[in-house]
Structures are given as C-alpha cells and as structure tokens.
Write a protein that holds these residues in place. Structure first.
Motif, PDB file in Angstrom:
ATOM      1  N   ILE A  18       0.858  -1.176   0.000  1.00 20.47           N
ATOM      2  CA  ILE A  18       0.000   0.000   0.000  1.00 20.47           C
ATOM      3  C   ILE A  18       0.900   1.234   0.000  1.00 20.47           C
ATOM      4  O   ILE A  18       2.131   1.121   0.018  1.00 20.47           O
ATOM      5  CB  ILE A  18      -0.951   0.017   1.218  1.00 20.47           C
ATOM      6  N   ASN A  19       0.300   2.410  -0.032  1.00 16.80           N
ATOM      7  CA  ASN A  19       1.079   3.646   0.027  1.00 16.80           C
ATOM      8  C   ASN A  19       0.213   4.737   0.637  1.00 16.80           C
ATOM      9  O   ASN A  19      -0.678   5.277  -0.024  1.00 16.80           O
ATOM     10  CB  ASN A  19       1.555   4.037  -1.375  1.00 16.80           C
ATOM     11  N   THR A  20       0.445   5.027   1.910  1.00 18.13           N
ATOM     12  CA  THR A  20      -0.378   6.031   2.582  1.00 18.13           C
ATOM     13  C   THR A  20      -0.160   7.426   2.002  1.00 18.13           C
ATOM     14  O   THR A  20      -1.028   8.287   2.144  1.00 18.13           O
ATOM     15  CB  THR A  20      -0.081   6.057   4.094  1.00 18.13           C
ATOM     16  N   ARG A  21       0.947   7.634   1.346  1.00 15.27           N
ATOM     17  CA  ARG A  21       1.179   8.939   0.713  1.00 15.27           C
ATOM     18  C   ARG A  21       0.231   9.140  -0.469  1.00 15.27           C
ATOM     19  O   ARG A  21      -0.185  10.259  -0.764  1.00 15.27           O
ATOM     20  CB  ARG A  21       2.636   9.033   0.259  1.00 15.27           C
ATOM     21  N   LEU A  22      -0.130   8.051  -1.150  1.00 16.29           N
ATOM     22  CA  LEU A  22      -1.017   8.164  -2.313  1.00 16.29           C
ATOM     23  C   LEU A  22      -2.487   8.198  -1.927  1.00 16.29           C
ATOM     24  O   LEU A  22      -3.297   8.787  -2.635  1.00 16.29           O
ATOM     25  CB  LEU A  22      -0.754   6.998  -3.268  1.00 16.29           C
ATOM     26  N   GLY A  23      -2.859   7.533  -0.827  1.00 13.37           N
ATOM     27  CA  GLY A  23      -4.203   7.667  -0.288  1.00 13.37           C
ATOM     28  C   GLY A  23      -5.240   6.723  -0.861  1.00 13.37           C
ATOM     29  O   GLY A  23      -4.962   5.817  -1.648  1.00 13.37           O
ATOM     30  N   ALA A  24      -6.506   6.976  -0.448  1.00 10.59           N
ATOM     31  CA  ALA A  24      -7.611   6.047  -0.686  1.00 10.59           C
ATOM     32  C   ALA A  24      -7.915   5.866  -2.168  1.00 10.59           C
ATOM     33  O   ALA A  24      -8.141   4.739  -2.634  1.00 10.59           O
ATOM     34  CB  ALA A  24      -8.859   6.540   0.049  1.00 10.59           C
ATOM     35  N   LYS A  25      -7.944   6.945  -2.923  1.00  7.22           N
ATOM     36  CA  LYS A  25      -8.325   6.845  -4.339  1.00  7.22           C
ATOM     37  C   LYS A  25      -7.347   5.963  -5.099  1.00  7.22           C
ATOM     38  O   LYS A  25      -7.752   5.131  -5.925  1.00  7.22           O
ATOM     39  CB  LYS A  25      -8.399   8.238  -4.969  1.00  7.22           C
ATOM     40  N   ALA A  26      -6.065   6.122  -4.839  1.00  5.32           N
ATOM     41  CA  ALA A  26      -5.067   5.300  -5.522  1.00  5.32           C
ATOM     42  C   ALA A  26      -5.214   3.834  -5.135  1.00  5.32           C
ATOM     43  O   ALA A  26      -5.122   2.948  -5.995  1.00  5.32           O
ATOM     44  CB  ALA A  26      -3.661   5.796  -5.196  1.00  5.32           C
ATOM     45  N   MET A  27      -5.460   3.568  -3.850  1.00 13.04           N
ATOM     46  CA  MET A  27      -5.617   2.178  -3.434  1.00 13.04           C
ATOM     47  C   MET A  27      -6.854   1.546  -4.080  1.00 13.04           C
ATOM     48  O   MET A  27      -6.842   0.379  -4.476  1.00 13.04           O
ATOM     49  CB  MET A  27      -5.737   2.077  -1.909  1.00 13.04           C
ATOM     50  N   TYR A  28      -7.916   2.319  -4.207  1.00 15.19           N
ATOM     51  CA  TYR A  28      -9.131   1.851  -4.873  1.00 15.19           C
ATOM     52  C   TYR A  28      -8.836   1.518  -6.342  1.00 15.19           C
ATOM     53  O   TYR A  28      -9.254   0.474  -6.855  1.00 15.19           O
ATOM     54  CB  TYR A  28     -10.204   2.927  -4.765  1.00 15.19           C
ATOM     55  N   GLU A  29      -8.084   2.383  -6.995  1.00 14.12           N
ATOM     56  CA  GLU A  29      -7.745   2.157  -8.407  1.00 14.12           C
ATOM     57  C   GLU A  29      -6.811   0.956  -8.559  1.00 14.12           C
ATOM     58  O   GLU A  29      -6.924   0.204  -9.533  1.00 14.12           O
ATOM     59  CB  GLU A  29      -7.114   3.425  -8.986  1.00 14.12           C
ATOM     60  N   PHE A  30      -5.915   0.762  -7.592  1.00 17.09           N
ATOM     61  CA  PHE A  30      -5.056  -0.427  -7.638  1.00 17.09           C
ATOM     62  C   PHE A  30      -5.923  -1.695  -7.576  1.00 17.09           C
ATOM     63  O   PHE A  30      -5.687  -2.662  -8.302  1.00 17.09           O
ATOM     64  CB  PHE A  30      -4.070  -0.431  -6.464  1.00 17.09           C
ATOM     65  N   GLY A  31      -6.906  -1.670  -6.684  1.00 14.63           N
ATOM     66  CA  GLY A  31      -7.817  -2.810  -6.592  1.00 14.63           C
ATOM     67  C   GLY A  31      -8.573  -3.042  -7.888  1.00 14.63           C
ATOM     68  O   GLY A  31      -8.737  -4.194  -8.328  1.00 14.63           O
ATOM     69  N   GLN A  32      -9.030  -1.960  -8.512  1.00 13.59           N
ATOM     70  CA  GLN A  32      -9.762  -2.089  -9.773  1.00 13.59           C
ATOM     71  C   GLN A  32      -8.915  -2.757 -10.852  1.00 13.59           C
ATOM     72  O   GLN A  32      -9.429  -3.551 -11.647  1.00 13.59           O
ATOM     73  CB  GLN A  32     -10.215  -0.708 -10.253  1.00 13.59           C
ATOM     74  N   LEU A  33      -7.626  -2.441 -10.877  1.00 10.30           N
ATOM     75  CA  LEU A  33      -6.744  -3.046 -11.867  1.00 10.30           C
ATOM     76  C   LEU A  33      -6.673  -4.566 -11.703  1.00 10.30           C
ATOM     77  O   LEU A  33      -6.535  -5.299 -12.682  1.00 10.30           O
ATOM     78  CB  LEU A  33      -5.337  -2.455 -11.758  1.00 10.30           C
ATOM     79  N   LEU A  34      -6.774  -5.030 -10.456  1.00  7.24           N
ATOM     80  CA  LEU A  34      -6.625  -6.451 -10.179  1.00  7.24           C
ATOM     81  C   LEU A  34      -7.951  -7.208 -10.217  1.00  7.24           C
ATOM     82  O   LEU A  34      -7.954  -8.445 -10.206  1.00  7.24           O
ATOM     83  CB  LEU A  34      -5.971  -6.645  -8.807  1.00  7.24           C
ATOM     84  N   ALA A  35      -9.068  -6.493 -10.272  1.00 10.13           N
ATOM     85  CA  ALA A  35     -10.384  -7.130 -10.197  1.00 10.13           C
ATOM     86  C   ALA A  35     -10.570  -8.273 -11.192  1.00 10.13           C
ATOM     87  O   ALA A  35     -11.140  -9.317 -10.833  1.00 10.13           O
ATOM     88  CB  ALA A  35     -11.490  -6.082 -10.367  1.00 10.13           C
ATOM     89  N   PRO A  36     -10.122  -8.168 -12.452  1.00  6.86           N
ATOM     90  CA  PRO A  36     -10.343  -9.273 -13.395  1.00  6.86           C
ATOM     91  C   PRO A  36      -9.682 -10.583 -12.960  1.00  6.86           C
ATOM     92  O   PRO A  36     -10.110 -11.659 -13.406  1.00  6.86           O
ATOM     93  CB  PRO A  36      -9.719  -8.751 -14.701  1.00  6.86           C
TER      94      PRO A  36
END
Length: 263
Positions: A138-156
C-alpha cells in the motif's frame, strides 16, 4: 464462479497463539470460501510511503518468502512461528504488467517476506500453507483513491480463481490503548466511526468513502495514521457490485475488527 475480494481486520499479533472470536471467524472463513488457486493480499504493514525511493508499489516475487515477525514484546515462541506458503513469481509479474500498462511504477521484490498482516490471518484461514501468495504494497502517501484504483486493476484476476484480500483494521488507535487516563467517550467515537463505515459501504457510496478523511466522524481518533484503513479501498476496488458485512468484534474496547466481502 469468481472469487470475492475481502477486507479483514487482522487484530493483535497475539491472535497467532490465542483463540478469540476473530480467530474463530477467520478459521471458519477459510472453510466457507471456494479454495483459491492463489491469493493477492494488501497488508497495512507493507507501506511504501516511507521508502527512500518513492516507488508507487512493490510486489513480492520470491518463490519461498520468509515469515517476518514485525512486532515487539510478545511471547518469545511467537517469533519462531513460520507460515511457509509459496510465492507466485509468474502472478507477481502479471500484476506488475497490469500496473505498468497504467503508467504505475511497480517493483518486483524477490526478497520481501510475509509480514504479520499476511501470515497471521492466512495461517488461520489456510493452515496447510499450500496456496501461493503475492503481497502488494500500500502507500499512505497516495491515499484512498489510488488504493481503490489499484484494486480495480486487479479485479479481473478474481475470474481466475484468485482471492484478493485487504488486511488492516476498521479502527486502529494503538496509542489510546496505553493512554492514561483514557480519552472520554472513546468507545462511542469508535462506534460512530464503524457505523458510518458500515452504512456507507452497504449504501455503496464510493465517493463518500473515498472522502472519508473529510466525511467520517472521529476519523483521526480511529485512525491517527491511515495504513490500517487503506487496504479496505483495495478490496473495494477489486470487488464486485455486492457488499456484505461478514463479522464484527472489538478488541481492548476500541480496536474494531470488522470484516467485509465484495463480490
């Protein structure tokens, strides 16, 4: 049928040796899920925000990562516990490619081991340690939106029988546990925060959740630092259109240990 994405609260490391409602839940959870072919996990304890080199993301890529005992002042025999689950270098490379294709720097690390946010819950869920794991930072400097987008990339990847987990804590104020005297109304502040999280998740109000630092009640009391909450957003992004609360408990009066499924 696709695997879900999960957010689990991993609680105190003592859960590795002491039975609790949360340890019982995690043990039963592993039995209720279809056995995954691999697990991708985001842990609160693998945070690149303080890395000297500002990598967006680091991915474990070793064949046999070691178990890291990144906690202090616990019973001596806890430091001998191993969780010898294999890594999955091929999957790690595929994940890195997904990030790279979106212009996100991803570093493959063959030496990084499993921190306790990984091996403590997975040892309960899958005690045979036979399911390959890839851990994503994770990266607390990047925050919630980035973590959400990281998850979206892996969803498939869930369609490939890969289970995606965010491992953190719904509330996580460790200093308060040792504070004398304790903060007045601290239990109420935890309850109001966790109720807001539950209501907002079940309402699928993603915009409000991503803006939790401004909208959630008592947010900085519940999370003086953000690393234990951010894995929730990776799980949200990786999940499907349905949300279900799986579990609720509180440790030491103020550490909320809720778990959610996104499917």
């Amino acid at each position: 049928m696709a695997q879900p994405a999960l957010f689990i609260s991993h609680g105190s490391p003592i859960m590795a040796i002491k039975q609790s409602a949360t340890s019982d839940f995690l043990t039963s959870l592993g039995k209720t899920l279809k056995t995954p072919s691999a697990i991708i996990i985001f842990s609160a304890h693998f945070d690149m925000a303080h890395d000297e080199v500002a990598h967006n993301i680091v991915i474990t890529a070793g064949n046999t990562p070691e178990s890291i005992h990144d906690f202090y002042n616990f019973p001596a025999h806890m430091y001998n516990i191993k969780y010898p689950a294999p890594g999955h270098p091929e999957l790690a490379g595929n994940i890195a490619t997904l990030f790279k294709n979106k212009g996100i720097t991803a570093i493959l690390d063959e030496r990084q081991g499993w921190d306790h946010g990984v091996w403590i819950p997975l040892r309960l869920m899958y005690p045979q340690a036979n399911i390959p794991i890839v851990q994503v930072s994770i990266n607390t400097r990047l925050g919630a939106k980035a973590m959400y987008e990281f998850g979206q990339l892996l969803a498939p990847l869930r369609e490939q029988n890969i289970l995606i987990i965010g491992s953190g804590g719904i509330s996580h104020n460790l200093p308060e546990i040792f504070k004398k005297p304790s903060t007045p109304n601290r239990v109420q502040m935890v309850n109001e925060f966790t109720q807001w999280v539950e209501q907002t998740l079940l309402a699928q109000d993603t915009a409000a959740l991503l803006d939790y630092l401004n909208q959630a009640p008592h947010v900085l009391f519940n999370h003086p630092t953000q690393e234990h909450f951010l894995p929730l957003f990776a799980a949200m992004g990786a999940g499907g259109t349905q949300v279900k609360k799986l579990f609720s408990d509180t440790e030491m009066n103020i550490l909320a240990l809720d778990a959610y499924k996104f499917y």
